[in-house]
Design a protein around this motif. Sequence first.
Motif, PDB file in Angstrom:
ATOM      1  N   HIS A  30      -8.255  10.714  -0.099  1.00 30.52           N
ATOM      2  CA  HIS A  30      -8.594  10.994   1.296  1.00 30.52           C
ATOM      3  C   HIS A  30      -8.326  12.472   1.534  1.00 30.52           C
ATOM      4  O   HIS A  30      -7.180  12.923   1.464  1.00 30.52           O
TER       5      HIS A  30
ATOM      6  N   GLU B 101      -2.135  -0.925  -3.443  1.00 29.54           N
ATOM      7  CA  GLU B 101      -3.339  -0.226  -3.003  1.00 29.54           C
ATOM      8  C   GLU B 101      -2.933   1.226  -2.753  1.00 29.54           C
ATOM      9  O   GLU B 101      -2.104   1.495  -1.888  1.00 29.54           O
TER      10      GLU B 101
ATOM     11  N   LEU C 234       0.480   5.753   0.209  1.00 29.75           N
ATOM     12  CA  LEU C 234      -0.304   6.972   0.388  1.00 29.75           C
ATOM     13  C   LEU C 234       0.569   8.147  -0.029  1.00 29.75           C
ATOM     14  O   LEU C 234       1.656   8.348   0.532  1.00 29.75           O
TER      15      LEU C 234
ATOM     16  N   GLY D 238      -7.592   5.816  -4.698  1.00 26.68           N
ATOM     17  CA  GLY D 238      -8.555   6.478  -3.845  1.00 26.68           C
ATOM     18  C   GLY D 238      -8.077   7.864  -3.429  1.00 26.68           C
ATOM     19  O   GLY D 238      -6.920   8.224  -3.631  1.00 26.68           O
TER      20      GLY D 238
ATOM     21  N   GLU E   5     -10.680  16.991  -4.403  1.00 26.37           N
ATOM     22  CA  GLU E   5     -11.256  15.667  -4.636  1.00 26.37           C
ATOM     23  C   GLU E   5     -11.951  15.568  -5.989  1.00 26.37           C
ATOM     24  O   GLU E   5     -11.792  14.589  -6.724  1.00 26.37           O
TER      25      GLU E   5
ATOM     26  N   SER F 129       0.833  -1.198   0.000  1.00 24.95           N
ATOM     27  CA  SER F 129       0.000   0.000   0.000  1.00 24.95           C
ATOM     28  C   SER F 129       0.868   1.250   0.000  1.00 24.95           C
ATOM     29  O   SER F 129       1.975   1.261   0.540  1.00 24.95           O
TER      30      SER F 129
ATOM     31  N   LYS G 156      -3.619   5.567  -2.474  1.00 22.60           N
ATOM     32  CA  LYS G 156      -4.496   6.700  -2.178  1.00 22.60           C
ATOM     33  C   LYS G 156      -3.701   8.003  -2.198  1.00 22.60           C
ATOM     34  O   LYS G 156      -2.529   8.033  -1.825  1.00 22.60           O
TER      35      LYS G 156
END
Length: 341
Positions: free
Chosen positions: A226, A197, A176, A224, A207, A174, A199
């Motif tokens: 956030h 994965e 970020l 994704g 966004e 993952s 974000k």
Amino acid sequence: MSENVTAEAGRVLGQAMAFQPAKLVLAGVEVGLFATLARGPLPEEDIRARLGLQPRGCDHFLAALAELGFLERTSQGAWANTRISSRLLVPGDPASLSGFLRLADRVMYPAWDKLADGLRTGAPQAATYTGEDMFGELYDSEEKKDGLVGMAEDASRPLIPALTEVFGWGSYHSVLELGGCRGNVLAGLVAAHPHLEAKVFDLPQLEGDFEAHIASLGMSGKLGFHGGDFFAGPLPEADVLMLGHALVDWNDEQRGQLVKNAFAGVRPGGAFLVWDPVIVREEESYLRNLLRSLNLQLMTPHGKGYTLEQCTGWMLDAGFTRVEHRSLGHDVTLVIAHKAA
């Protein structure tokens, strides 16, 4: 005047008047010259007619750009883009710098005219915002937000291939990206390493831009978003947190806090990646990155360049156990801080 003094005077004048050839290129982008010639070579008269230029100076403007390597003449005497201007100065090409240069001409160039004021006062000289919350103010204006995001993506785009290769992404699951804007860098990373994965963590105002951009890349659902402030509260956890072209935007106290926040978000055995035009004395980029540091002081409320030693110190103080660095090219250094398992 002796031969040595003449040579030294020439060097001084060459450096002090370097704004002239710089403005040639910026003006070529501003008037649409390179975009117009992307459709094919044109004689000077046609260039003037299409771009609304006057005969006085146009011939020497074109000739000077040719001397710099951005234009060339065909056997019929028409003007044409060179390979480098076709690739880097024409809007629409993935490698184009035209968006970055347009904004640099409108915002950076006037700010550099006030460098002496900035050195005397320590205050930024950019005319695009008025308060301490630069990003919040810029993102509240669609025009300014689009300009800032476009400039950031132009600066980061050339680094994506190296970023996907110089770090062992296969060992992590993952990621970020802090301050990832519309997800352009992260999209390139996930395209190369689809097991991740991923974000983006950025201000909530972005966004909608993120969703639209990721959809345009055909990657909806693969990344994704956030929304939040990476200085406030805990960050979402991931194996790898990364931050590009952003640690330079803050003062040392803020940088230390941001690195500590990132440390808390990195899972055990993970890593924190930072890439910036880090000032490294022995590197060929040393002078260029000193100039970038001054640019940050003119353009931001808090920003300034930093050295590799400073960055390593912030990482170790936050709790990371091992720090290494690698070049991403384009005068950018990737700093990798590892967290104990």
